[in-house]
Motif scaffolding. Structure first.
Motif, PDB file in Angstrom:
ATOM      1  N   MET A   1      44.781  28.087  45.186  1.00 19.46           N
ATOM      2  CA  MET A   1      44.766  29.513  45.526  1.00 19.46           C
ATOM      3  C   MET A   1      44.218  30.359  44.378  1.00 19.46           C
ATOM      4  N   THR A   2      44.576  29.994  43.142  1.00 19.98           N
ATOM      5  CA  THR A   2      44.043  30.770  42.020  1.00 19.98           C
ATOM      6  C   THR A   2      42.533  30.597  41.917  1.00 19.98           C
ATOM      7  N   ASN A   3      42.050  29.408  42.203  1.00 23.09           N
ATOM      8  CA  ASN A   3      40.610  29.183  42.164  1.00 23.09           C
ATOM      9  C   ASN A   3      39.921  29.925  43.305  1.00 23.09           C
ATOM     10  N   ALA A   4      40.613  30.047  44.437  1.00 20.25           N
ATOM     11  CA  ALA A   4      40.035  30.755  45.579  1.00 20.25           C
ATOM     12  C   ALA A   4      39.754  32.212  45.231  1.00 20.25           C
ATOM     13  N   VAL A   5      40.673  32.846  44.481  1.00 23.43           N
ATOM     14  CA  VAL A   5      40.495  34.257  44.123  1.00 23.43           C
ATOM     15  C   VAL A   5      39.223  34.458  43.316  1.00 23.43           C
ATOM     16  N   ALA A   6      38.977  33.547  42.368  1.00 22.72           N
ATOM     17  CA  ALA A   6      37.799  33.675  41.505  1.00 22.72           C
ATOM     18  C   ALA A   6      36.505  33.643  42.309  1.00 22.72           C
ATOM     19  N   PHE A   7      36.521  32.934  43.454  1.00 22.56           N
ATOM     20  CA  PHE A   7      35.305  32.825  44.257  1.00 22.56           C
ATOM     21  C   PHE A   7      35.317  33.752  45.472  1.00 22.56           C
ATOM     22  N   MET A   8      36.458  34.400  45.739  1.00 17.60           N
ATOM     23  CA  MET A   8      36.526  35.357  46.842  1.00 17.60           C
ATOM     24  C   MET A   8      35.881  36.689  46.478  1.00 17.60           C
ATOM     25  N   LEU A   9      36.164  37.178  45.267  1.00 16.53           N
ATOM     26  CA  LEU A   9      35.783  38.542  44.932  1.00 16.53           C
ATOM     27  C   LEU A   9      34.285  38.761  44.692  1.00 16.53           C
ATOM     28  N   PRO A  10      33.566  37.869  43.973  1.00 17.19           N
ATOM     29  CA  PRO A  10      32.140  38.152  43.732  1.00 17.19           C
ATOM     30  C   PRO A  10      31.311  38.421  44.983  1.00 17.19           C
ATOM     31  N   PRO A  11      31.435  37.625  46.073  1.00 18.25           N
ATOM     32  CA  PRO A  11      30.638  37.954  47.261  1.00 18.25           C
ATOM     33  C   PRO A  11      31.028  39.264  47.930  1.00 18.25           C
ATOM     34  N   LEU A  12      32.222  39.794  47.592  1.00 21.21           N
ATOM     35  CA  LEU A  12      32.687  41.040  48.205  1.00 21.21           C
ATOM     36  C   LEU A  12      32.304  42.274  47.391  1.00 21.21           C
ATOM     37  N   LEU A  13      31.693  42.086  46.223  1.00 17.79           N
ATOM     38  CA  LEU A  13      31.361  43.231  45.375  1.00 17.79           C
ATOM     39  C   LEU A  13      30.444  44.249  46.071  1.00 17.79           C
ATOM     40  N   PRO A  14      29.375  43.811  46.771  1.00 16.50           N
ATOM     41  CA  PRO A  14      28.547  44.805  47.467  1.00 16.50           C
ATOM     42  C   PRO A  14      29.344  45.612  48.501  1.00 16.50           C
ATOM     43  N   LEU A  15      30.290  44.943  49.192  1.00 10.31           N
ATOM     44  CA  LEU A  15      31.120  45.641  50.173  1.00 10.31           C
ATOM     45  C   LEU A  15      32.031  46.661  49.496  1.00 10.31           C
ATOM     46  N   MET A  16      32.641  46.271  48.373  1.00  7.16           N
ATOM     47  CA  MET A  16      33.503  47.191  47.632  1.00  7.16           C
ATOM     48  C   MET A  16      32.705  48.387  47.128  1.00  7.16           C
ATOM     49  N   GLN A  17      31.488  48.121  46.697  1.00 10.66           N
ATOM     50  CA  GLN A  17      30.616  49.192  46.207  1.00 10.66           C
ATOM     51  C   GLN A  17      30.363  50.221  47.298  1.00 10.66           C
ATOM     52  N   THR A  18      30.122  49.760  48.505  1.00 13.00           N
ATOM     53  CA  THR A  18      29.862  50.665  49.631  1.00 13.00           C
ATOM     54  C   THR A  18      31.126  51.393  50.072  1.00 13.00           C
ATOM     55  N   GLN A  19      32.236  50.666  50.169  1.00 12.72           N
ATOM     56  CA  GLN A  19      33.456  51.254  50.710  1.00 12.72           C
ATOM     57  C   GLN A  19      34.033  52.338  49.805  1.00 12.72           C
ATOM     58  N   PHE A  20      33.949  52.140  48.481  1.00 19.26           N
ATOM     59  CA  PHE A  20      34.525  53.116  47.558  1.00 19.26           C
ATOM     60  C   PHE A  20      33.490  54.104  47.031  1.00 19.26           C
ATOM     61  N   GLY A  21      32.237  53.974  47.481  1.00 18.11           N
ATOM     62  CA  GLY A  21      31.209  54.929  47.103  1.00 18.11           C
ATOM     63  C   GLY A  21      30.904  54.955  45.624  1.00 18.11           C
ATOM     64  N   VAL A  22      30.821  53.782  44.993  1.00 14.98           N
ATOM     65  CA  VAL A  22      30.538  53.702  43.565  1.00 14.98           C
ATOM     66  C   VAL A  22      29.198  52.998  43.364  1.00 14.98           C
ATOM     67  N   GLY A  23      28.664  53.106  42.150  1.00 17.71           N
ATOM     68  CA  GLY A  23      27.399  52.482  41.834  1.00 17.71           C
ATOM     69  C   GLY A  23      27.552  51.027  41.439  1.00 17.71           C
TER      70      GLY A  23
END
Length: 445
Positions: A1-23
């Motif tokens: 599970m800890t290893n899953a977190v490390a690989f879950m977040l990077p592919p979601l960065l573009p989505l987070m960028q759009t959702q929170f309106g940041v650069g």
């Protein structure tokens, strides 16, 4: 599970960028604070397992992971996302706890088998991370993703408390406060400089220089300390320093690979290149990486006991082949499937050798320390890889699009292959320096 977190977040960065309106720079801070939290966790958590107990340390780590997922789920803001990422990074260092736990309960060649099993578990976690995050956010929301993550961590923590037996501390020593603070300070400064140096300019260079000076001073202090956090003398044993270096380079390869794949795959074809797929598609595209990492851990189970140097070299060679292939061909989805498989296989081999060698060089009461040494180098390497590739991709943008020029991805893969070749050089030099010597544990000696 800890290893899953490390690989879950990077592919979601573009989505987070759009959702929170940041650069792009602000979204990169999510990855930065995750890395900084991990740097502190890799220093403290494995050593706490030596000083406290496996059960107590697992409970502590599980608490950080659960709260780290709850904060962005409840807060649902950019600030809450940063705080949660830092807590997740710190708790994520719990991925090293099974290594020291099994090292204390097993002896001889079975230690290598245990490490191979953990490498395979890490591969399974990578599969879960790459696909699970994309599935959740595709069907639900980002907040739902973090709520589910918190629930899974809570259940996992309870399971650990039930399964792991009560035990007395393995080490009667103490944690050296000055050495611990000093180690976290220079590691954090280095990670921060590597992840944010491009945007900070001269300040980033100064911070990196301060980190290097701090590392040297810390090493001199630890050599004279009666309560050393990491025993510097262990690094002088055959292959130990090469193994820790390999852990860092494989971490750099993985970070570079993930960033290059994520941004190329999610670039819309309208700009002249890119695959135009979402986070879930990116996860599926990198599945061979995770699956072959699992196979690499299993395949090297016996060999790492007899010829650890050969396993490290082979891991570097296989990674270089995969990165070289992607440098030549990365315009089609099937090309990523081939390259990902090679990089995953090489990473499984490299991690197996990198974490087995330090374990065989220390007594049981320092198993956590040995895991922390390799883990800290892995965290540093992850930051190096992401910083180098980010610098390459921001070196120029396609005219009128604001996205990196396509040839910069080729350059990124070529430079990443250089990390692989460094593993070969350092390992071979170490073998020449310790010709005829074998890194074994005190019990085998």
């Amino acid at each position: 599970m800890t290893n899953a977190v490390a690989f879950m977040l990077p592919p979601l960065l573009p989505l987070m960028q759009t959702q929170f309106g940041v650069g792009v720079a602000a979204s990169a801070w999510v990855f930065t604070v995750l890395t900084l939290g991990g740097g502190a966790g890799f220093v403290l958590i494995p050593r706490l397992a030596d000083m406290l107990s496996d059960r107590a340390t697992s409970l502590l780590s599980g608490g950080f992971l659960t709260v780290g997922a709850l904060v962005p789920a409840i807060g649902h803001s950019y600030a809450a996302l940063l705080i949660g990422s830092a807590l997740l990074g710190f708790g994520g260092a719990a991925q090293l706890l099974p290594l020291s736990f099994l090292r204390r309960h097993l002896t001889g060649s079975v230690v290598g088998t245990a490490v191979s099993a953990l490498i395979m578990a890490a591969g399974a976690g990578t599969v879960l991370g790459m696909v699970g995050g994309g599935v959740v956010v595709k069907t639900l929301s980002l907040a739902s993703f973090f709520y589910i993550l918190a629930a899974v961590f809570a259940v996992t923590t309870v399971a650990l408390i039930v399964i792991i037996p009560s035990s007395r501390p393995e080490s009667s020593g103490r944690i050296g406060i000055p050495g611990t603070v000093g180690l976290i300070a220079w590691v954090t400064a280095g990670l921060l400089a590597l992840t944010q140096g491009l945007s900070w300019g001269v300040a980033g260079i100064v911070l990196l220089a301060a980190s290097v000076v701090g590392a040297v001073l810390w090493g001199l202090m630890e050599r004279r300390s009666s309560a050393a956090v990491f025993d510097v003398k262990v690094l002088k044993k055959p292959l130990v320093s090469a193994a820790c270096f390999a852990a860092g380079m494989v971490g750099a390869i993985n970070a570079a690979y993930l960033i290059l794949v994520t941004y190329y795959a999610q670039t819309p074809p309208e700009v002249g290149y890119g695959l135009g797929i979402d986070a879930l598609g990116t996860g599926v595209l990198t599945l061979p990486f995770a699956l072959m990492m699992l196979i690499g851990g299993k395949a090297s189970e016996a060999a790492v006991q007899r010829r650890p140097a050969a396993v490290l070299v082979l891991g570097g060679v296989v990674c270089a082949l995969g990165l070289g292939w992607l440098a030549y061909a990365h315009q089609q989805q099937w090309q990523y499937l081939v390259g990902s498989a090679f990089i995953g296989l090489g990473s499984g081999l490299g991690y197996n050798g990198a974490f087995v060698v330090p374990q065989l060089a220390v007594p049981e009461d320092r198993a956590g320390m040995a895991a922390g040494m390799a883990g800290t180098m892995m965290a540093i390497g992850f930051s190096v890889g992401s910083a180098v590739v980010t610098a390459i991709l921001t070196g120029g943008s396609a005219h009128g699009t604001g996205v990196p020029q396509e040839h910069l991805y080729t350059m990124g893969y070529v430079v990443s292959a250089g990390f692989s070749l460094l593993i070969l050089v350092v390992t071979l030099v170490s073998r020449l320096r310790h010709r005829g010597a074998v890194a074994v544990g005190p019990a085998e000696s």
